[in-house]
Design an enzyme around this catalytic site. Structure first.
Site, PDB file in Angstrom:
ATOM      1  N   ASP A  10      49.688 -79.190 -38.341  1.00 27.63           N
ATOM      2  CA  ASP A  10      51.047 -79.683 -38.535  1.00 27.63           C
ATOM      3  C   ASP A  10      51.695 -80.382 -37.329  1.00 27.63           C
ATOM      4  OD1 ASP A  10      50.339 -78.100 -40.670  1.00 27.63           O
ATOM      5  OD2 ASP A  10      52.268 -77.109 -40.856  1.00 27.63           O
ATOM      6  N   GLU A  13      47.522 -65.355 -37.483  1.00 30.53           N
ATOM      7  CA  GLU A  13      47.454 -66.734 -37.978  1.00 30.53           C
ATOM      8  C   GLU A  13      46.726 -67.614 -36.966  1.00 30.53           C
ATOM      9  OE1 GLU A  13      51.310 -68.430 -38.732  1.00 30.53           O
ATOM     10  OE2 GLU A  13      50.483 -70.197 -39.742  1.00 30.53           O
TER      11      GLU A  13
HETATM   12  C1  GLC Z   1      50.521 -74.044 -41.751  1.00 29.47           C
HETATM   13  C2  GLC Z   1      49.213 -74.644 -41.245  1.00 29.47           C
HETATM   14  C3  GLC Z   1      48.408 -75.170 -42.421  1.00 29.47           C
HETATM   15  C4  GLC Z   1      48.197 -74.051 -43.438  1.00 29.47           C
HETATM   16  C5  GLC Z   1      49.523 -73.385 -43.825  1.00 29.47           C
HETATM   17  C6  GLC Z   1      49.329 -72.124 -44.640  1.00 29.47           C
HETATM   18  O1  GLC Z   1      51.316 -75.004 -42.339  1.00 29.47           O
HETATM   19  O2  GLC Z   1      49.448 -75.639 -40.301  1.00 29.47           O
HETATM   20  O3  GLC Z   1      47.192 -75.696 -41.987  1.00 29.47           O
HETATM   21  O4  GLC Z   1      47.577 -74.535 -44.561  1.00 29.47           O
HETATM   22  O5  GLC Z   1      50.232 -73.028 -42.673  1.00 29.47           O
HETATM   23  O6  GLC Z   1      48.535 -71.197 -43.972  1.00 29.47           O
END
Ligand code: GLC
Length: 424
Positions: free
Chosen positions: A166, A395
């Protein structure tokens, strides 16, 4: 498997079960309460460890929400929740079940082939894979038709969220072109669940939102969005995933006698691989992003340029990438950092600007192994497992200290751990 490995797998399975909503899995409670595209596809590999039928369902649920034009959205908002922003009231895509209006890395073709290859129940697997084949093929076709309108062989993302990385440093310069005037007032929810210092900044959020509003104003018409977007970036990692998925889908289609799907995907992968050469940087020993609007490569060593080893790049490129990963191992305690620590913009704790993500590690290790760099692949696997032992199923992780960051009890992290432990 050793007793301690068995124990880790059991803990990972607990995380998957906790986040399982029956026909899809959420990434983590609170922060991400819906179904995410590439999370689900990679999570299916972990689910298959204890329930093959459930693993197929995970991907089928995602594809049940494919758009008529072939796009598979990055989020499916199955149930209402006010815990996440921007929700369906912002996207307003007009789909029967609310979805976002952009996509995410195309790992489905890879995941489905892997599920099929490992299936113990081949009859079930053939039936489920056969039904998914034309859908995944339609998604791949959608990519090249809508995100490569001039037929260059490489697709562009039109929103940073599409990359899955992101707030990567890769987007900073291109993001300067995205205005913020006219962004409707909003309240972020992510910083209620996670430390703001570990998340994207407010200025970035305004731009994320501007793009969403802009695309919404164009009626989410994919035939128009690419050319109308002030943000068009060719991400080597994103393309490599699509190329690998195309090659995998071609193999699977061939095995199932779907020759036309096989031919089309083989051709896509071949053209994509040839076009990737344009993104190679000898100075960095890896690939770089290309800003399609300026026509210039983006200077900066992010993990997006290492990920291409997941596809069948030339041997010399894979060797250079293996050497780059080894160099990174000399700069960070845990590999693979999402950005080179030597870059002054590196931030060890901020999301995709430095931290380690296990999904990315998994794909890089898989590619390095296939390219004959087993030792470097093993280093990545061990580094990933050390993080789990020290810091749990987070995460993402600080590459310098190993500190767990972002959401906890994270689904795809747990799935990747199960995958890593298969190989040790
Ligand atoms: C964030 C991450 C993305 C992922 C999402 C859900 O937005 O950057 O890659 O898919 O979280 O885990």
């Amino acid at each position: 498997m050793t007793a301690s490995a068995k124990d880790i797998v059991a803990r990972a399975v607990e995380v998957l079960k906790e986040n399982d909503h029956g026909a899809y899995t959420i990434p983590t409670k609170g922060l991400y309460p819906f179904q995410w595209n590439w999370d689900s596809c990679l999570t299916a590999l972990g689910l298959a460890h204890y329930d093959e039928a459930r693993a197929w369902t995970e991907i089928e649920t995602l594809f049940a929400h494919q758009w008529p034009d072939g796009m598979v959205p990055h989020i499916v908002f199955h149930v209402w929740s006010d815990g996440y922003f921007p929700g369906p009231e912002v996207w307003r895509t007009g789909r029967p079940t609310a979805t976002s209006g952009i996509t995410q890395p195309a790992v489905a073709g890879f995941a489905v082939r892997r599920l099929f290859d490992r299936a113990t129940d081949k009859v079930l697997a053939a039936e489920r894979a056969r039904a998914l084949l034309p859908k995944i093929d339609a998604w791949h076709r959608w990519f090249y038709e809508n995100r490569d309108p001039r037929g260059e062989g490489l697709v562009a993302i039109i929103h940073p969220w599409e990359s899955g990385r992101d707030n990567s440093i890769d987007w900073d310069d291109a993001f300067e072109r995205v205005p913020t005037e006219g962004v409707e007032p909003y309240t972020r929810r992510d910083i209620l669940h996670a430390d703001p210092a570990h998340r994207p900044t407010q200025a970035q959020y305004d731009r994320y939102l501007w793009l969403v509003q802009h695309f919404r104003g164009l009626g989410w018409d994919n035939a128009r969005l690419h050319d109308a977007s002030p943000f068009q970036v060719v991400d080597p990692g994103f393309n490599a995933i699509l190329i690998r998925a195309s090659a995998d889908l071609a193999d699977l289609a061939e095995e199932l006698g779907e020759t036309e799907i096989a031919r089309a995907n083989r051709a896509r992968a071949k053209k994509g691989l040839a076009a990737m050469e344009r993104l190679w940087s000898e100075a960095h020993g890896q690939y770089l992003c290309l800003d399609r609007i300026t026509g210039k490569l983006v200077d900066g060593a992010s993990v997006g340029g290492i990920l291409p080893v997941f596809s069948a790049i030339p041997e010399a490129r894979a060797a250079a990438i293996a050497a780059s990963v080894e160099r990174l191992a000399g700069k960070a305690r845990h590999i693979v950092p999402s950005h080179d620590p030597d870059d002054p913009r590196f931030d060890a704790k901020r999301y995709w600007r430095g931290p380690v993500w296990l999904v990315v590690n998994y794909m890089i290790a898989d590619g390095l192994l296939a390219a004959g760099h087993a030792e470097v692949a093993r280093r990545i696997t061990h580094s990933s497992l050390d993080l789990i032992t020290e810091s749990g199923f987070a995460e993402y992780y600080d590459p310098l200290t190993g500190e767990p960051l972002g959401g906890g009890r994270f689904t795809w992290t747990a799935a990747m751990v199960i995958e890593f432990l298969r190989g040790v």
